[in-house]
Design an enzyme around this catalytic site. Sequence first.
Site, short mmCIF file in Angstrom:
data_model
loop_
_atom_site.label_atom_id
_atom_site.label_comp_id
_atom_site.label_asym_id
_atom_site.label_seq_id
_atom_site.Cartn_x
_atom_site.Cartn_y
_atom_site.Cartn_z
N GLY A 33 0.81 -1.22 0.00
CA GLY A 33 0.00 0.00 0.00
C GLY A 33 0.84 1.26 0.00
O GLY A 33 2.05 1.21 -0.29
N HIS A 39 4.43 1.56 -8.15
CA HIS A 39 3.40 0.52 -8.10
C HIS A 39 2.49 0.60 -9.34
O HIS A 39 2.11 -0.41 -9.90
CB HIS A 39 2.54 0.68 -6.85
N GLN A 63 7.67 -9.47 7.77
CA GLN A 63 8.90 -9.02 7.11
C GLN A 63 9.51 -7.79 7.77
O GLN A 63 10.47 -7.23 7.27
CB GLN A 63 8.66 -8.79 5.62
N GLY A 149 9.15 -5.02 -8.70
CA GLY A 149 9.98 -3.90 -9.14
C GLY A 149 11.46 -4.20 -8.99
O GLY A 149 11.89 -4.80 -8.00
N GLN A 150 12.24 -3.74 -9.97
CA GLN A 150 13.69 -3.88 -9.92
C GLN A 150 14.26 -3.08 -8.73
O GLN A 150 15.34 -3.36 -8.24
CB GLN A 150 14.28 -3.37 -11.24
N LYS A 151 13.50 -2.10 -8.27
CA LYS A 151 13.89 -1.31 -7.09
C LYS A 151 14.30 -2.23 -5.94
O LYS A 151 15.24 -1.96 -5.20
CB LYS A 151 12.70 -0.42 -6.71
N VAL A 178 10.96 3.09 -11.11
CA VAL A 178 10.41 4.41 -11.46
C VAL A 178 11.00 5.43 -10.49
O VAL A 178 11.05 5.19 -9.27
CB VAL A 178 8.87 4.40 -11.38
N SER A 187 9.45 5.43 -3.44
CA SER A 187 9.29 4.46 -2.36
C SER A 187 8.24 5.01 -1.41
O SER A 187 8.19 6.21 -1.17
CB SER A 187 10.62 4.27 -1.63
N SER A 188 7.44 4.11 -0.85
CA SER A 188 6.46 4.55 0.16
C SER A 188 7.19 5.20 1.33
O SER A 188 6.65 6.09 1.99
CB SER A 188 5.64 3.35 0.65
P1 AMP Z 1 6.12 -2.39 -1.59
O1 AMP Z 1 4.72 -1.85 -1.52
O2 AMP Z 1 7.16 -1.40 -1.22
O3 AMP Z 1 6.25 -3.72 -0.90
O4 AMP Z 1 6.37 -2.67 -3.12
C1 AMP Z 1 5.51 -3.46 -3.90
C2 AMP Z 1 6.15 -3.70 -5.24
O5 AMP Z 1 6.36 -2.47 -5.90
C3 AMP Z 1 7.50 -4.40 -5.13
O6 AMP Z 1 7.61 -5.36 -6.16
C4 AMP Z 1 8.46 -3.26 -5.34
O7 AMP Z 1 9.70 -3.67 -5.89
C5 AMP Z 1 7.70 -2.40 -6.34
N1 AMP Z 1 8.20 -1.03 -6.32
C6 AMP Z 1 8.38 -0.24 -5.24
N2 AMP Z 1 8.93 0.94 -5.60
C7 AMP Z 1 9.11 0.88 -6.95
C8 AMP Z 1 9.66 1.78 -7.92
N3 AMP Z 1 10.13 2.99 -7.58
N4 AMP Z 1 9.69 1.38 -9.21
C9 AMP Z 1 9.22 0.16 -9.57
N5 AMP Z 1 8.70 -0.73 -8.70
C10 AMP Z 1 8.65 -0.38 -7.41
#
Ligand code: AMP
Length: 304
Positions: A33, A39, A63, A149-151, A178, A187-188
């Site tokens: 979220g 995302h 996690q 995401g590659q992030k 991104v 990033s969140s």
């Molecule tokens: P999270 O909500 O942070 O657990 O991320 C959910 C998904 O979004 C994961 O696969 C992350 O790698 C991807 N994600 C987070 N930030 C980015 C970003 N800046 N660019 C691409 N994918 C992202």
Amino acid sequence: MKRPVLLQGKESLLRWRGRLPPEKTLGFVPTMGALHEGHASLVRAAHEENDRAIASIFVNPLQFGPREDLAAYPRSLDRDLELVGRAGGDAVVTFTDADMYPPGFATFVSVEGLTEGLCGASRPGHFRGVATVVAKLFHLVRPHRAYFGQKDAQQAAVIRRMTADLDLGIEIRVMPTVREHDGLAMSSRNAYLSPEERGRAVALSRALARAQELLSKGTAGAKALRAAMRKTVKAVAGPDAEIDYIEIVDPDTFLPVARVERRSIAAMAVKIGRTRLIDNEALDPPAGPEGPGTPKPGDRKPKP
Ligand code: AMP
């Protein structure tokens, strides 16, 4: 804009999933979220490559370490639904902690090797939590393709490994990071940064760009690249920015490499104030006879 259907908990997810005709494909984006354009890019890809697209929102306690930001993690369900809708998502599923981990829960998925370095070393148990929840989500959602995401490069590698090792039969798609206009990876957790810290946070992408620049000029030794990245972080983020790790690793094993002789990943985690940020970029050896490029068939071995 079509608002996605909100599915709360396993029961409504299973009913929705059961109504999807067997010939239709389903793309899945697991998230925690507080969604942003990173995302959205995953949801868009899931929408474009499949008949239906679904995102999950679950801040997975498993996690987070005991001293991490679980309670403070940003939550914004209304805006998240809108973002998923704009990106073409059909459904969003949410879970409570009790849905996922009822009393007596005792089974975990642990991917070995890959998870020992980088974020695995600084966040013990983190990848076990990620792999366990994603395995559960895969079973509940039963997608054809899942988007990451590659992030979070190490996380994507862990999910790929788990999916192959457990024969889950889901295609894992990893999409580019991104970034904000100045290069900061979305990033969140960027929401935690004060305006002043937000300025300093550009240190990570600058350090990665510096590594690319040095590599293109022929510096392929990991030690020199790491030192230059460290220097950039300190210069941009200030001397008290806390570097958790800066590493050059193999993209399959995530073990450190001594030289960039084939595609490698420069990965880093840095604390800006109290916020831990991560970023990474692929490093390719420059092509050409002078560069440290991967030997091609027919290349003569250098004399000892
Ligand atoms: P999270 O909500 O942070 O657990 O991320 C959910 C998904 O979004 C994961 O696969 C992350 O790698 C991807 N994600 C987070 N930030 C980015 C970003 N800046 N660019 C691409 N994918 C992202």
